[in-house]
Design a protein around this motif. Structure first.
Motif, PDB file in Angstrom:
ATOM      1  N   ARG A 233      -5.529   4.276  -1.334  1.00  7.02           N
ATOM      2  CA  ARG A 233      -4.866   4.079  -2.625  1.00  7.02           C
ATOM      3  C   ARG A 233      -3.362   4.256  -2.513  1.00  7.02           C
ATOM      4  O   ARG A 233      -2.583   3.433  -3.002  1.00  7.02           O
ATOM      5  CB  ARG A 233      -5.438   5.062  -3.655  1.00  7.02           C
ATOM      6  N   GLN A 234      -2.927   5.329  -1.844  1.00  2.59           N
ATOM      7  CA  GLN A 234      -1.497   5.610  -1.763  1.00  2.59           C
ATOM      8  C   GLN A 234      -0.769   4.601  -0.884  1.00  2.59           C
ATOM      9  O   GLN A 234       0.396   4.277  -1.145  1.00  2.59           O
ATOM     10  CB  GLN A 234      -1.277   7.040  -1.270  1.00  2.59           C
ATOM     11  N   SER A 235      -1.423   4.083   0.136  1.00  2.00           N
ATOM     12  CA  SER A 235      -0.762   3.070   0.972  1.00  2.00           C
ATOM     13  C   SER A 235      -0.513   1.799   0.172  1.00  2.00           C
ATOM     14  O   SER A 235       0.545   1.169   0.298  1.00  2.00           O
ATOM     15  CB  SER A 235      -1.609   2.763   2.209  1.00  2.00           C
ATOM     16  N   GLU A 237      -0.185   1.701  -3.153  1.00  2.76           N
ATOM     17  CA  GLU A 237       0.829   2.040  -4.152  1.00  2.76           C
ATOM     18  C   GLU A 237       2.238   2.054  -3.555  1.00  2.76           C
ATOM     19  O   GLU A 237       3.216   1.728  -4.238  1.00  2.76           O
ATOM     20  CB  GLU A 237       0.510   3.401  -4.767  1.00  2.76           C
ATOM     21  N   LEU A 238       2.347   2.419  -2.276  1.00  2.98           N
ATOM     22  CA  LEU A 238       3.653   2.453  -1.610  1.00  2.98           C
ATOM     23  C   LEU A 238       4.098   1.083  -1.116  1.00  2.98           C
ATOM     24  O   LEU A 238       5.195   0.940  -0.582  1.00  2.98           O
ATOM     25  CB  LEU A 238       3.614   3.444  -0.440  1.00  2.98           C
ATOM     26  N   GLY A 239       3.237   0.079  -1.258  1.00  2.00           N
ATOM     27  CA  GLY A 239       3.603  -1.269  -0.853  1.00  2.00           C
ATOM     28  C   GLY A 239       3.353  -1.577   0.608  1.00  2.00           C
ATOM     29  O   GLY A 239       3.849  -2.590   1.117  1.00  2.00           O
ATOM     30  N   ILE A 240       2.595  -0.717   1.298  1.00  2.00           N
ATOM     31  CA  ILE A 240       2.228  -1.016   2.689  1.00  2.00           C
ATOM     32  C   ILE A 240       1.208  -2.152   2.659  1.00  2.00           C
ATOM     33  O   ILE A 240       0.162  -2.050   2.011  1.00  2.00           O
ATOM     34  CB  ILE A 240       1.656   0.236   3.388  1.00  2.00           C
ATOM     35  N   LYS A 241       1.499  -3.229   3.345  1.00  2.00           N
ATOM     36  CA  LYS A 241       0.689  -4.442   3.224  1.00  2.00           C
ATOM     37  C   LYS A 241      -0.480  -4.499   4.209  1.00  2.00           C
ATOM     38  O   LYS A 241      -1.393  -5.298   4.046  1.00  2.00           O
ATOM     39  CB  LYS A 241       1.577  -5.677   3.392  1.00  2.00           C
TER      40      LYS A 241
END
Length: 391
Positions: A233-235, A237-241
Motif C-alpha cells: 500500500r505505501q509503495s 501511495e509513494l508513487g513507486i511504479k
C-alpha cells in the motif's frame, strides 16, 4: 435366512467397532495469535476439511482421524513446549502448519529428537533442514534460496534491471537477504538495494523512500511477511511504479488489507494452481465451510492431513517412524497443488515449481462466489533442484 442374519450381524459389529476405534491423532501446530494469525487460521481450516473428508469415507485403516490444535503464539519456546506435549501426552503421529522460521527451526530440532513427523507450511529458512533431517518436511514453501531462484527467472524473463528489497530482521528475512545476494545480485546489469526492518514494523515509508532513488521495477517484500500488505500500500501511495512481490501471503487477506489499488501491482507466489479444475472444485467445498478462499496455507493444511493419512494407510501403521518413512519415499498428488509432492532424504521438496499470480477484477466463480476479484496467473516457474543443506 439364518446365514444372512449372521453375516448382517457381523457387518454391524464391524461397523460399530470402526466407529469406536481408537482415533489417529494429527496435530495442527501453528499461529492463532500474533502477526502470522491469518496464515494459521487458513492452515487449520484446510486440515479440518481433509479430516472431515477422510472420516466421512471411513477413516484410515478403519480408524477415524482426530485433529488436535495448539497455538505456537509465534514463539519458538511455546512451539517446542506444545510439540512435546502433543507427542508425549496426546500421542500424535504427525504435526503440521508451522509458519514462522524461528518457530520452525526450534520445533524441527524437537521433531528430529522425538522422531515424529513435522510438516512446515511456511518456515522457509534454509537452515531448518539439515542433511541428517528425517522427520521434518516442507509443504508449500521451498527453502529460501529456491524462492529467490524463481524470482531470478522472472527478472531475466522480464529483463528487469532495478530491484529493491525489504526484509525483516529474523531468520526468514536473513535467509531471503542471503539468497538475494546469491541469486539476484550476480545477474548481469541488475542493480539491487536491500533494506532491513524490524519484524513488528508498521511504517515502511522510511525504507521505501530509501529505495525511491533506485526507481525499482520490482520490490521484493518476500522477506518481510508481516509487513507485506503495508509495504504494498505505501509503495503505491509513494508513487513507486514497480510491482511488489509478496511472501506467499494469504490471498484473501491481501485484498482486505490493501484493496483494489493493488490489482496488477502486487504479485505473489502460490503452491495453488488457481486454473486447475480440481482446485476449483475443492475450493468450492472449502468456501462452503469457511466463506473464504482456499489459499496456499489452507491447501497446505489439507495436503498435510492427506499425506499423513495416505502414508499411514500405505504402511498399515500409525507408528510415527513408519509414517515418516512412507512420507519420505512417497509421491503425493494433491488436488489443486501446483506440483506433485515428493521429498529428498532430508525433507526438501523435489519437484517444487511455484506459480506467480496477481489480482484482477472479475467474478471468481464457485471457488469464491462472493468476491468481485480473482487471482490471475502471470508466471509459471520451472522446477528448481532442491536445496542441499550445508551440513
Amino acid at each position: 435366512m439364518h446365514k444372512r442374519w449372521i453375516l448382517g450381524l457381523a457387518a454391524a459389529f464391524a461397523l460399530a467397532g470402526a466407529a469406536h476405534a481408537q482415533p489417529i491423532k494429527i496435530a495442527f501446530l501453528s499461529s492463532l495469535s500474533g502477526p502470522f494469525t491469518p496464515w494459521g487460521i487458513q492452515v487449520r481450516d484446510g486440515m479440518k476439511l481433509a479430516v472431515a473428508e477422510i472420516n466421512a469415507a471411513g477413516g484410515v485403516n478403519g480408524r477415524p482421524l482426530e485433529l488436535v490444535e495448539r497455538d505456537d503464539r509465534n514463539n519458538a519456546s511455546e512451539g517446542v513446549t506444545a510439540f512435546k506435549y502433543l507427542v508425549e501426552r496426546e500421542g500424535i503421529v504427525a504435526a503440521g502448519g508451522v509458519i514462522s522460521s524461528d518457530v520452525g527451526l526450534a520445533v524441527a530440532r524437537e521433531a528430529e529428537a522425538l522422531k515424529v513427523p513435522l510438516f512446515l507450511t511456511m518456515s522457509g529458512s534454509h537452515i531448518i533442514l539439515r542433511k541428517d533431517s528425517r522427520y521434518t518436511f516442507r509443504t508449500c514453501l521451498p527453502a529460501a534460496p529456491m524462492s529467490m531462484d524463481y524470482i531470478a527467472g522472472l527478472i531475466r524473463e522480464k529483463k528487469y534491471t532495478r530491484v529493491g528489497v525489504i526484509v525483516a530482521d529474523y531468520a526468514w528475512g536473513h535467509a531471503i537477504r542471503e539468497s538475494v545476494e546469491r541469486f539476484i545480485k550476480p545477474i548481469p546489469g541488475v542493480r539491487v538495494q536491500i533494506e532491513v526492518a524490524p519484524v513488528p514494523e508498521r511504517d515502511f515509508t522510511p525504507y521505501l523512500r530509501k529505495l525511491q532513488p533506485l526507481d525499482p521495477e520490482l520490490v521484493i517484500a518476500t522477506g518481510h511477511p508481516p509487513g507485506t500488505a503495508i509495504i504494498t500500500r505505501q509503495s503505491i501511495e509513494l508513487g513507486i511504479k514497480g510491482q511488489v512481490i509478496g511472501p506467499w501471503y494469504p490471498t484473501e487477506f491481501t485484498v482486505e488489507r490493501v484493496g483494489e489499488m493493488m490489482f496488477g501491482r502486487f504479485v505473489d507466489y502460490s503452491c495453488v494452481d488457481f486454473e486447475n479444475a480440481a482446485y476449483q472444485a475443492l475450493a468450492a467445498k472449502y468456501h462452503a465451510a469457511t466463506k473464504r478462499l482456499l489459499d496456499n496455507n489452507a491447501l497446505s493444511g489439507y495436503a498435510i492431513v492427506k499425506m499423513a493419512a495416505e502414508s499411514i494407510a500405505k504402511g498399515k501403521s500409525a507408528d510415527p517412524k513408519a509414517v515418516a518413512q512412507a512420507i519420505r519415499t512417497g509421491r503425493f498428488q494433491i488436488d489443486g497443488y501446483a506440483w506433485p509432492i515428493s521429498y529428498t532424504e532430508w525433507g526438501e521438496m523435489k519437484e517444487a515449481a511455484p506459480i506467480l499470480y496477481t489480482y484482477e477484477k472479475g467474478a471468481a466463480g464457485k471457488m469464491n462466489p462472493t468476491a468481485t476479484w480473482r487471482p490471475k496467473v502471470v508466471f509459471r516457474s520451472k522446477t528448481t533442484p532442491p536445496y542441499v543443506p550445508a551440513e
